[in-house]
Write a protein that holds these residues in place. Structure first.
Motif: not given
Length: 175
Positions: A64-69, A121-129, A165-169
């Protein structure tokens, strides 16, 4: 929590349920996200259920990270302390940047609802590609907390002073 006059842009979201026991009929947490994403105007572009295995989780999320959609990945499950909870270990190596505030804020809000049990709870978030990845606990109540108190606003391109949203592909059809 105000909205500027800016246009709403739907996020393209993939939903992952991490569970050894759920299927599409019994996955109330994943379905909660799907229903609320659609109601908010977003596009659910994929959905999967995977057993709590580090490499199987990574395989789906990496695809999914590699998926442009796919701009956003929301996962539910596998964030606790049991012997079968591996979502954080699966996701953290994939992150280009961690969103420390997501887990911190989730636990602060959750404390008001479940008290000190939120430390598990080990809820977490991040950005990849340029893809936002958010991992939440598997209970539908925890998903409701994450959605209504954090995720819904952060996926709304009109939310001020800032949102994800400004930070996503950029999706090709929107370019």
């Amino acid at each position: 929590m105000s909205h500027a006059a800016k246009e709403f842009k739907p996020a393209h979201v993939a939903v992952l349920t991490v569970s050894d026991t759920r299927n599409l009929e019994t996955d109330t947490s994943g379905q909660y996200y799907v229903d609320n994403l659609i109601e908010a105007g977003h596009k659910v572009v994929d959905r999967a259920i995977v057993i709590d295995d580090i490499y199987k989780i990574r395989a789906i999320v990496s695809k999914w990270i590699a998926d442009e959609n796919v701009q956003v990945i929301i996962s539910t499950g596998g964030t606790g302390f049991t012997a079968r909870d591996y979502t954080p270990e699966a996701l953290m190596p994939l992150f280009d940047k961690e969103i420390e505030g997501f887990g911190e804020l989730f636990r602060a809000i959750s404390y008001q609802e479940i008290g000190t049990s939120t430390v598990q709870s080990r809820a977490l978030g991040g950005f990849a590609n340029k893809t936002v990845i958010l991992a939440t606990p598997g209970s539908t109540n925890a998903c409701r907390t994450a959605w209504t108190k954090i995720i819904k606003e952060q996926l709304d391109s009109r939310h001020r002073p800032c949102n994800f949203m400004p930070h996503v592909k950029v999706i090709a059809e929107e370019a």
